[in-house]
Design an enzyme around this catalytic site. Sequence first.
Site, PDB file in Angstrom:
ATOM      1  N   HIS A 265       0.873  -1.193   0.000  1.00 24.87           N
ATOM      2  CA  HIS A 265       0.000   0.000   0.000  1.00 24.87           C
ATOM      3  C   HIS A 265       0.908   1.240   0.000  1.00 24.87           C
ATOM      4  O   HIS A 265       1.775   1.378  -0.854  1.00 24.87           O
ATOM      5  CB  HIS A 265      -0.916  -0.106   1.230  1.00 24.87           C
ATOM      6  N   HIS A 306      -1.889  -2.551  -9.539  1.00 24.29           N
ATOM      7  CA  HIS A 306      -2.908  -1.959  -8.666  1.00 24.29           C
ATOM      8  C   HIS A 306      -4.122  -2.866  -8.655  1.00 24.29           C
ATOM      9  O   HIS A 306      -4.459  -3.449  -9.689  1.00 24.29           O
ATOM     10  CB  HIS A 306      -3.302  -0.552  -9.157  1.00 24.29           C
ATOM     11  N   ASP A 363       2.885   5.590  -6.765  1.00 27.63           N
ATOM     12  CA  ASP A 363       4.090   5.515  -5.950  1.00 27.63           C
ATOM     13  C   ASP A 363       5.363   5.408  -6.770  1.00 27.63           C
ATOM     14  O   ASP A 363       6.460   5.595  -6.258  1.00 27.63           O
ATOM     15  CB  ASP A 363       4.009   4.318  -4.988  1.00 27.63           C
TER      16      ASP A 363
HETATM   17  N1  CMC Z   1       5.508  -7.170  -9.746  1.00 29.24           N
HETATM   18  C1  CMC Z   1       5.411  -8.410 -10.286  1.00 29.24           C
HETATM   19  N2  CMC Z   1       4.265  -9.103 -10.425  1.00 29.24           N
HETATM   20  C2  CMC Z   1       3.157  -8.513  -9.981  1.00 29.24           C
HETATM   21  C3  CMC Z   1       3.168  -7.213  -9.400  1.00 29.24           C
HETATM   22  C4  CMC Z   1       4.395  -6.544  -9.296  1.00 29.24           C
HETATM   23  N3  CMC Z   1       4.456  -5.319  -8.771  1.00 29.24           N
HETATM   24  N4  CMC Z   1       1.906  -6.864  -9.039  1.00 29.24           N
HETATM   25  C5  CMC Z   1       1.126  -7.907  -9.374  1.00 29.24           C
HETATM   26  N5  CMC Z   1       1.872  -8.900  -9.959  1.00 29.24           N
HETATM   27  C6  CMC Z   1       1.370 -10.159 -10.506  1.00 29.24           C
HETATM   28  C7  CMC Z   1       0.974 -11.134  -9.411  1.00 29.24           C
HETATM   29  O1  CMC Z   1       2.045 -11.962  -9.035  1.00 29.24           O
HETATM   30  C8  CMC Z   1      -0.137 -11.895 -10.090  1.00 29.24           C
HETATM   31  O2  CMC Z   1       0.441 -12.816 -11.004  1.00 29.24           O
HETATM   32  P1  CMC Z   1      -0.276 -14.246 -11.299  1.00 29.24           P
HETATM   33  O3  CMC Z   1      -1.635 -13.917 -11.845  1.00 29.24           O
HETATM   34  O4  CMC Z   1       0.616 -14.921 -12.270  1.00 29.24           O
HETATM   35  O5  CMC Z   1      -0.351 -14.942  -9.975  1.00 29.24           O
HETATM   36  C9  CMC Z   1      -0.857 -10.839 -10.952  1.00 29.24           C
HETATM   37  O6  CMC Z   1       0.160  -9.853 -11.219  1.00 29.24           O
HETATM   38  C10 CMC Z   1      -2.031 -10.178 -10.252  1.00 29.24           C
HETATM   39  O7  CMC Z   1      -1.551  -9.566  -9.047  1.00 29.24           O
HETATM   40  P2  CMC Z   1      -2.219  -9.680  -7.617  1.00 29.24           P
HETATM   41  O8  CMC Z   1      -1.137  -9.743  -6.581  1.00 29.24           O
HETATM   42  O9  CMC Z   1      -3.243 -10.782  -7.622  1.00 29.24           O
HETATM   43  O10 CMC Z   1      -2.962  -8.277  -7.560  1.00 29.24           O
HETATM   44  P3  CMC Z   1      -3.542  -7.585  -6.280  1.00 29.24           P
HETATM   45  O11 CMC Z   1      -4.661  -6.746  -6.758  1.00 29.24           O
HETATM   46  O12 CMC Z   1      -3.814  -8.567  -5.203  1.00 29.24           O
HETATM   47  O13 CMC Z   1      -2.329  -6.649  -5.774  1.00 29.24           O
HETATM   48  C11 CMC Z   1      -0.850  -4.796  -5.525  1.00 29.24           C
HETATM   49  C12 CMC Z   1      -2.193  -5.304  -6.107  1.00 29.24           C
HETATM   50  C13 CMC Z   1      -0.791  -3.289  -5.694  1.00 29.24           C
HETATM   51  C14 CMC Z   1      -0.789  -5.143  -4.024  1.00 29.24           C
HETATM   52  C15 CMC Z   1       0.304  -5.486  -6.287  1.00 29.24           C
HETATM   53  O14 CMC Z   1       0.227  -5.149  -7.658  1.00 29.24           O
HETATM   54  C16 CMC Z   1       1.670  -5.092  -5.710  1.00 29.24           C
HETATM   55  O15 CMC Z   1       2.108  -5.704  -4.738  1.00 29.24           O
HETATM   56  N6  CMC Z   1       2.366  -4.089  -6.338  1.00 29.24           N
HETATM   57  C17 CMC Z   1       3.618  -3.600  -5.815  1.00 29.24           C
HETATM   58  C18 CMC Z   1       3.380  -2.714  -4.596  1.00 29.24           C
HETATM   59  C19 CMC Z   1       2.854  -1.345  -4.985  1.00 29.24           C
HETATM   60  O16 CMC Z   1       3.357  -0.674  -5.862  1.00 29.24           O
HETATM   61  N7  CMC Z   1       1.814  -0.901  -4.232  1.00 29.24           N
HETATM   62  C20 CMC Z   1       1.248   0.438  -4.381  1.00 29.24           C
HETATM   63  C21 CMC Z   1      -0.147   0.446  -4.879  1.00 29.24           C
HETATM   64  S1  CMC Z   1      -0.667   2.085  -5.402  1.00 29.24           S
HETATM   65  C22 CMC Z   1      -0.676   3.030  -3.961  1.00 29.24           C
HETATM   66  C23 CMC Z   1      -1.783   2.687  -3.074  1.00 29.24           C
HETATM   67  O17 CMC Z   1      -2.940   2.947  -3.445  1.00 29.24           O
HETATM   68  O18 CMC Z   1      -1.517   2.185  -1.973  1.00 29.24           O
END
Ligand code: CMC
Length: 423
Positions: A265, A306, A363
Amino acid sequence: MADKKAQLIIEGTAPVELPVLTGTVGPDVIDVRSLTSTGHFTFDPGFMSTASCESKITYIDGDKGILLHRGYPIEQLAEKSDYLETCYLLLNGELPTTEQKAQFVSTIKNHTIVHEQLKTFLNGFRRDAHPMAVMCGIVGALSAFYHDSLDINNPQHREISAHRLIAKMPTIAAMVYKYSMGQPIMYPRNDLSYSENFLHMMFNTPAEIKPISPVLANAMDRIFILHADHEQNASTSTVRLAGSTGANPFACIAAGIAALWGPAHGGANEAVLTMLDEIGDVSNIEKFLAKAKDKNDPFKLMGFGHRVYKNFDPRAKVMKKTCDEVLGELGINDPQLELAMKLEEIALKDPYFAERNLYPNVDFYSGIILKAIGIPTSMFTVIFAMSRTVGWISHWKEMIASGQKIGRPRQLYTGHAQRDLPR
Ligand code: CMC
């Protein structure tokens, strides 16, 4: 609001009719509240398909990359509004008139000083503590200092608490920074704008009061606007859940700060810079992209992806523009920015990221601007918390006024059935 009906057929039982609710815009929502009377619950651990509340504050269309506050696009607010006007809008639902704006600014300025005794409280922390750890403690402790605005059933108390939080967050954030630096705490200056005052408290000392650069103050203000609210994200939902128990607003915001801290987050802005440091050079990008794609490696590309935006993050677009302006104005040629741009370019062309709709989020760029302004990395998430406080408190106020029940999710229990102790 509920003309349509959904039918749920559970094998062996009569179909259950559920109302389908329609919002102003956005997907229809199946109202499952009556399901419990049939002996069933829904199961959605990450809230992937669950609307946790009704709200009139912020709307996101993740597919189209749209973010609206009270109907106004974020791009227009970032360009033509300022942070305090956006705060008024989020809190009250409409833009202020000139008189209302002047009154609001004056009210916020009235509350910028924090209780002197908070300094004693601050002194209990180690100077090398992470600023977010100190923020959780100090903001939670505000409820011990401002007893006169804790009656959550009194709309006036709710409003005063909201104003106090918006006004005092920059003062507290700067105090935390000064404490970590071993420098004297700077008192707020009400002759300055909200963002100028924050930069003054952060970077001036009693020995040297330098004028605040308008470019940096504008960039700071824009960063505040871009982080002001984002509907039911993890920290806002935390604030709402804590608030649904009747907890006081300062305690609820402290809970929000704790939820924001995580790297998935708000902690991502700090993590982006740590990651860029780790990558070090353009020649290492491919190696790190391979790590991000490897399911056995916990490494993720920070600042990418996201839960809601599956096209692009509109905040990231404005942030990128601001980033160019700030670096241009300051004449900074940051190799880390070059690395970030190259990383973005390569990742966007990579089928892994394209197939999963992983785009740079807010971010990805905010850290680079904050670094250029001179804010240390450990303070990045604090800035996010400061800016988001208005969103948290607007949602808290909306929820309390709507009389929402305590938030109490149920579970799919997969542990032991009842059994006797073996003695
Ligand atoms: N790097 C590599 N792979 C990723 C990433 C990433 N940053 N984000 C998602 N994926 C992959 C994930 O492994 C999954 O792959 P698969 O379908 O093969 O299992 C697929 O993409 C879908 O991701 P998810 O984890 O199911 O998506 P989510 O909605 O649960 O998570 C997130 C969203 C923001 C937590 C995640 O994208 C993440 O951890 N990003 C990096 C941290 C980040 O930048 N966070 C800030 C968000 S914006 C500011 C805010 O509003 O807080």
